[in-house]
Design a protein around this motif. Structure first.
Motif, PDB file in Angstrom:
ATOM      1  N   PRO A  61       0.833  -1.215   0.000  1.00  0.00           N
ATOM      2  CA  PRO A  61       0.000   0.000   0.000  1.00  0.00           C
ATOM      3  C   PRO A  61       0.855   1.246   0.000  1.00  0.00           C
ATOM      4  O   PRO A  61       1.930   1.288   0.599  1.00  0.00           O
ATOM      5  N   GLY A  62       0.402   2.297  -0.687  1.00  0.00           N
ATOM      6  CA  GLY A  62       1.118   3.546  -0.746  1.00  0.00           C
ATOM      7  C   GLY A  62       1.557   3.866  -2.160  1.00  0.00           C
ATOM      8  O   GLY A  62       1.101   3.241  -3.127  1.00  0.00           O
ATOM      9  N   ALA A  63       2.461   4.831  -2.288  1.00  0.00           N
ATOM     10  CA  ALA A  63       2.926   5.270  -3.601  1.00  0.00           C
ATOM     11  C   ALA A  63       4.442   5.202  -3.650  1.00  0.00           C
ATOM     12  O   ALA A  63       5.122   5.396  -2.637  1.00  0.00           O
ATOM     13  N   ALA A  64       4.978   4.910  -4.828  1.00  0.00           N
ATOM     14  CA  ALA A  64       6.429   4.892  -5.016  1.00  0.00           C
ATOM     15  C   ALA A  64       6.971   6.311  -4.931  1.00  0.00           C
ATOM     16  O   ALA A  64       6.335   7.264  -5.379  1.00  0.00           O
ATOM     17  N   ASP A  65       8.178   6.466  -4.324  1.00  0.00           N
ATOM     18  CA  ASP A  65       8.737   7.806  -4.203  1.00  0.00           C
ATOM     19  C   ASP A  65       9.433   8.254  -5.480  1.00  0.00           C
ATOM     20  O   ASP A  65       9.597   9.444  -5.731  1.00  0.00           O
ATOM     21  N   ARG A  66       9.866   7.324  -6.313  1.00  0.00           N
ATOM     22  CA  ARG A  66      10.463   7.661  -7.590  1.00  0.00           C
ATOM     23  C   ARG A  66      10.414   6.461  -8.515  1.00  0.00           C
ATOM     24  O   ARG A  66      10.047   5.357  -8.103  1.00  0.00           O
ATOM     25  N   SER A  67      10.831   6.670  -9.778  1.00  0.00           N
ATOM     26  CA  SER A  67      10.669   5.630 -10.796  1.00  0.00           C
ATOM     27  C   SER A  67      11.890   4.755 -10.987  1.00  0.00           C
ATOM     28  O   SER A  67      11.799   3.709 -11.615  1.00  0.00           O
ATOM     29  N   TYR A  68      13.047   5.176 -10.500  1.00  0.00           N
ATOM     30  CA  TYR A  68      14.279   4.393 -10.636  1.00  0.00           C
ATOM     31  C   TYR A  68      14.597   4.096 -12.104  1.00  0.00           C
ATOM     32  O   TYR A  68      15.225   3.090 -12.420  1.00  0.00           O
ATOM     33  N   GLY A  69      14.190   4.995 -12.976  1.00  0.00           N
ATOM     34  CA  GLY A  69      14.415   4.747 -14.402  1.00  0.00           C
ATOM     35  C   GLY A  69      15.887   4.704 -14.765  1.00  0.00           C
ATOM     36  O   GLY A  69      16.317   3.898 -15.593  1.00  0.00           O
ATOM     37  N   ILE A  70      16.691   5.578 -14.137  1.00  0.00           N
ATOM     38  CA  ILE A  70      18.114   5.613 -14.468  1.00  0.00           C
ATOM     39  C   ILE A  70      18.796   4.338 -13.991  1.00  0.00           C
ATOM     40  O   ILE A  70      19.676   3.788 -14.667  1.00  0.00           O
ATOM     41  N   GLN A  71      18.373   3.815 -12.837  1.00  0.00           N
ATOM     42  CA  GLN A  71      18.954   2.552 -12.361  1.00  0.00           C
ATOM     43  C   GLN A  71      18.621   1.408 -13.310  1.00  0.00           C
ATOM     44  O   GLN A  71      19.449   0.536 -13.573  1.00  0.00           O
ATOM     45  N   VAL A  72      17.374   1.407 -13.822  1.00  0.00           N
ATOM     46  CA  VAL A  72      16.992   0.375 -14.791  1.00  0.00           C
ATOM     47  C   VAL A  72      17.816   0.524 -16.068  1.00  0.00           C
ATOM     48  O   VAL A  72      18.253  -0.462 -16.670  1.00  0.00           O
ATOM     49  N   ALA A  73      18.044   1.775 -16.482  1.00  0.00           N
ATOM     50  CA  ALA A  73      18.855   2.012 -17.670  1.00  0.00           C
ATOM     51  C   ALA A  73      20.264   1.467 -17.475  1.00  0.00           C
ATOM     52  O   ALA A  73      20.876   0.921 -18.399  1.00  0.00           O
ATOM     53  N   ARG A  74      20.801   1.611 -16.249  1.00  0.00           N
ATOM     54  CA  ARG A  74      22.142   1.082 -15.973  1.00  0.00           C
ATOM     55  C   ARG A  74      22.128  -0.441 -16.108  1.00  0.00           C
ATOM     56  O   ARG A  74      23.047  -1.035 -16.683  1.00  0.00           O
TER      57      ARG A  74
END
Length: 888
Positions: A782-795
């Motif tokens: 439950p709740g919301a993510a604080d960020r998308s971690y897109g750059i980490q996924v890109a790495r």
């Protein structure tokens, strides 16, 4: 001959004409060009027509089915033209007389019955769509099994219905081809359309055809058959009769099906969920491939049908689940019965071939063996119930019906056992398929035939002794019949007195010379007559046996269907036992509660790869929080979570146990899925346009009982446009559609809606960040993510380090903002500063100081440290990692 060919071809435009010439089917002109390309066979020429060479190609008659299969798969229709008389008969009419030929059958994608042309585990439907007085109807049948259905149709649901049926061929009056309300539904099936004249779809003629075929005076006994339904059914009967040249197969009575009886699933949703095939078009990796534990062709077809059309009647669903529960509890019985089912041939398709006059001895054997196994299974189930009557109160309701339908066929099985030989040929013209001792007259003819053959062997020995030629042989071929053969070195002796008075020269070849004799000719006549009489009598017996079987068509069909039901129920029980599935509670409520739900296909793949257990998750879409907004990074498992809940609903309503600890499903009447990205270049639609079209269909059609899963709506356009569309879509689902739904997004701004929409709940995919790396936990919380971690996924994806570092700088700038604000009053962008320094990589200006970047990483790492929990070695390792992060 060519005049005859052109006359026949003119009557069958649109068909490739297989024109029989001796041992080959020949094709000419455009047919030859098309066939040679499709079959990759040599294109030759024969004679001239209008002073031009006539293109020609051909296929051997004995291998024709293989070539037919390839042509049918490529969408061709074939008219099979046979020689209707022996060439010798034609010669009696004159030296230039042409052998009589006629088309005996039209082979089309929807009317094939041959075993090697069909997929044993899949139905091949012929469908017909028509409109009468503003009402639409869709009818469909499988000529290879006799199944026949009809439904009144809302044009808006055409695409979903055709996606469910996957017809091999669709009959359509040409007047409907360009109707706007049907355009989208018909577009994927353009290659499968067979446009027919309007007369096919006359409702009065349709009623007449139905009455004549089923021997009825009124249609009331068929159920809710209106004028549109009668017209669609009549068109199918007319087309089948035309393609089979008057030989109508045995068909069950058309079973009316209401659209509301099954869960409506459109084509896009079926593709997205990969129900019966993956996005790449393969069966392997689909939900069906994971569920299928059936051991018979009929069971596999029934399972695929149920998966394609989950029920919406809780009572019917629970009756199916009762059968699965019975077999899950009775493990020993299940294993014994599945062993018996494995021995069951495909009686449905054998019956169809026999009814069309295309059956052979092996089809009769299939009926015999199938009914024999049905009898053994019936005894096994009756024994399990502890009594020997049809009224087995200890068994589930549907089991009692199934056992009753298995019937008792001991007399027919016994007759077929006595009648059929052990080794059976594929076709009846080969003969020798009736067992010895079954028919006295046949045995007598066989004795004469076989005795004559022994006399041939004796005559050969007599001639060797008489001529003194030890290599003399009596041989046979289809041209000369029986003849005497000697080597060329002995030819003079045979053609000189006294041997020449008895032996008549017939043929001289390079190394041998052939002769005949009066005695051999008489003996050959006796053998030929006995052989012809044997074959004719066997054909007569075969027709009698087929007639006896067809007289019991109804009861045999019920037995075949009962075996298929048992196969499906026991297979689903086997599946549940293997994978620890639970029985879902299915009722008429609006509940949707899944505890410990798992994705069946992904779980199976993990098991095969031995990559550890699947991470289970709960889902509660009960009325109080019927719409979930799910945030979190890519690769965290959002799409898997969305899909698994949709698949659990499908499995539950088809009558299967589901991959969960507990499940309560209130009936879902429509299932919508908008997951993944694809374009439709053939129709000029971009990825975003396809996304919007599919989203529009959902927002326009979903009702309170629908289940909707949406992933990343609005990502294919400008950020603010996409966010606005996603925002409005969530509001519409909540306020207007009021359906149960899962909405996954990267737009964190949408979480603000939770304060305004009473039944919207926030959930996110849990992620752990450790030592600068991202660990996806695949858990929903439950709740919301604080960020998308897109750059980490890109790495993780392997982007160059220079790109990753620059992306972090750009992100930092955007998050700091430049005085502008975005939706909800949040800082908006910092884009003005960045525009000035484009191209981004030219100067590589330090938007975020390296010291601040390092400090940020060090702070994040320090926050994750729990000193009291570290061993001395772990503490030392941590110091080294901190020094590396600091760049020292």
């Amino acid at each position: 001959m060519m005049a005859q060919y052109l006359e026949i071809k003119a009557a069958y435009e649109g068909y490739l004409l297989f024109y029989r010439m001796g041992d080959f089917y020949e094709l000419f002109f455009e047919d030859a060009i098309k066939a040679s390309e499709a079959l990759d066979i040599t294109l030759t020429k024969r004679g001239k027509h209008l002073d031009e060479d006539v293109p020609m190609c051909g296929v051997p008659v004995h291998a024709a089915e293989t070539y037919l299969a390839r042509l049918i798969r490529k969408g061709f229709k074939v008219a099979v033209c046979e020689q209707m008389e022996d060439p010798a008969e034609a010669k009696k009419r004159g030296s230039k007389a042409v052998v009589k030929r006629d088309v005996i059958r039209l082979v089309t994608p929807g009317t094939i019955t041959e075993e090697n042309l069909l997929d044993a585990r899949q139905h091949n439907y012929l469908a017909a769509l028509c409109q009468i007085q503003g009402e639409f109807a869709l009818a469909w049948l499988d000529i290879s099994t006799g199944d026949f259905y009809v439904s009144r149709l809302d044009p808006a649901n055409l695409e979903a219905e055709l996606a469910r049926l996957q017809p091999g061929e669709l009959l359509l009056p040409s007047s409907l081809l360009d109707r706007d309300e049907l355009a989208d539904g018909l577009r994927p099936w353009r290659d499968s359309l067979s446009l027919q004249e309007t007369r096919y779809f006359d409702s009065r003629l349709g009623e007449k055809r139905l009455k004549e075929y089923y021997g009825l005076s009124v249609l009331d006994g068929l159920g809710q058959i209106g004028r549109a339904e009668a017209a669609a059914c009549g068109a199918l009967l007319e087309y089948v009769q035309e393609t089979q040249k008057g030989k109508l197969p045995k068909l069950s009575r058309p079973h009316p099906i209401g659209e509301e009886a099954t869960m409506m699933i459109d084509g896009a949703t079926r593709r997205n969920l990969e129900l019966s095939q993956t996005l790449s078009g393969e069966r392997r990796g689909s939900l069906l491939s994971v569920l299928d534990r059936t051991v018979t062709g009929a069971g596999a077809r029934l399972l695929a049908t149920r998966l394609s059309a989950p029920l919406t009647d809780p009572a019917a669903i629970n009756r199916r689940l009762d059968l699965v529960s019975f077999y899950l509890e009775e493990e020993s019985l299940r294993r014994k019965m599945r062993d018996l089912l494995k021995k069951c041939p495909d009686m449905e398709r054998a019956l169809s071939r026999l009814s069309l006059g295309r059956g052979g001895p092996r089809d009769l054997a299939a009926i015999r063996d199938g009914l024999e196994q049905a009898g053994e299974i019936r005894q096994l189930l009756e024994k399990a119930a502890g009594q020997q009557t049809a009224d087995m109160l200890g068994l589930p309701e549907d089991m009692q019906k199934v056992i009753s339908h298995l019937g008792r066929h001991a007399a027919l099985v016994d007759m077929l056992h006595r009648a059929l030989a052990e080794d059976l040929p594929t076709i009846i013209r080969d003969g020798n398929f009736i067992a010895r001792g079954y028919h006295a007259a046949l045995d007598e003819f066989r004795m004469l035939r076989d005795e004559s053959r022994r006399l041939i062997a004796a005559l050969e020995g007599q001639y060797r002794e008489q001529t003194g030629i030890s290599t003399l042989k009596v041989r046979h071929n289809n041209v000369l019949g029986y003849y005497i053969e000697v080597t060329a070195t002995h030819a003079d002796k045979m053609m000189s007195p006294p041997l020449s008075e008895e032996f008549i020269h017939r043929q001289t070849l390079a190394n041998v010379v052939r002769f005949n004799s009066t005695e051999l000719a008489k003996l050959a006549g006796r053998i030929s007559q006995a052989g012809e009489q044997c074959l004719a009598l066997e054909h007569e017996i075969f027709e009698d046996l087929t007639g006896t079987v067809m007289a019991e068509w109804d009861s045999i069909s019920r037995a075949a269907q009962a075996l298929a039901q048992l196969d499906v129920a026991s297979a689903l029980a086997e599946l549940a036992a293997e994978n620890n599935y639970c029985r879902p509670k299915v009722d008429d409520s609006l509940e949707f509660t899944i505890v410990g739900g798992r994705h069946p296909v992904v779980e199976a793949a993990l098991k095969v790869a031995q990559e550890g257990p699947f991470v289970a998750n709960d889902c509660d879409l009960s009325p109080a929080n019927r719409l979930w907004l799910i945030t979190g990074p890519n690769m965290a498992g959002k799409s898997t979570f969305l899909r698994q809940n949709a698949l659990i609903a499908v499995m539950a309503q088809m009558g299967s146990y589901v991959p969960a600890e507990r499940a309560h499903i209130g009936i879902v009447d429509r299932l919508f899925s908008r997951v993944g990205a694809s374009d439709d270049l053939a129709r000029g639609r971009s990825t975003f346009m396809v996304e919007m079209v599919e989203t529009a269909a959902i927002l326009n059609q979903a009702g309170r009982r629908a289940l909707v899963i949406l992933d990343e709506i609005g990502r294919g356009t400008a950020t603010y446009d996409g966010l606005s569309i996603a925002w409005a879509a969530v509001e519409h689902l909540h306020e207007e559609n009021r359906c149960r739904g899962l909405f996954a997004t990267h737009y964190h701004e949408l979480t603000a809606l939770a304060s305004r929409l009473d039944h919207l709940s926030l959930y996110y995919m849990k992620v752990k960040e450790w030592d600068g790396e991202v660990v996806f936990l695949h858990e929903v919380g439950p709740g919301a993510a604080d960020r998308s971690y897109g750059i980490q996924v890109a790495r993780l994806a392997g982007l160059p380090q220079v790109v990753i570092e620059r992306a972090q700088q750009v992100l930092y700038s955007l998050e700091q903002g430049d005085g502008t604000t975005g939706p909800g009053g949040k800082p908006g962008g910092g884009l003005g500063t960045l525009v000035e320094e484009l191209p981004l990589f030219s100067a590589f200006k330090e938007t975020m100081p390296a010291e601040e970047s390092r400090d940020s990483r060090l702070k994040d790492m320090l926050k994750e440290i729990h000193p009291d929990e570290l061993t001395p070695r772990e503490a030392l390792d941590m110091i080294y990692r901190l020094k590396d992060a600091a760049g020292d």
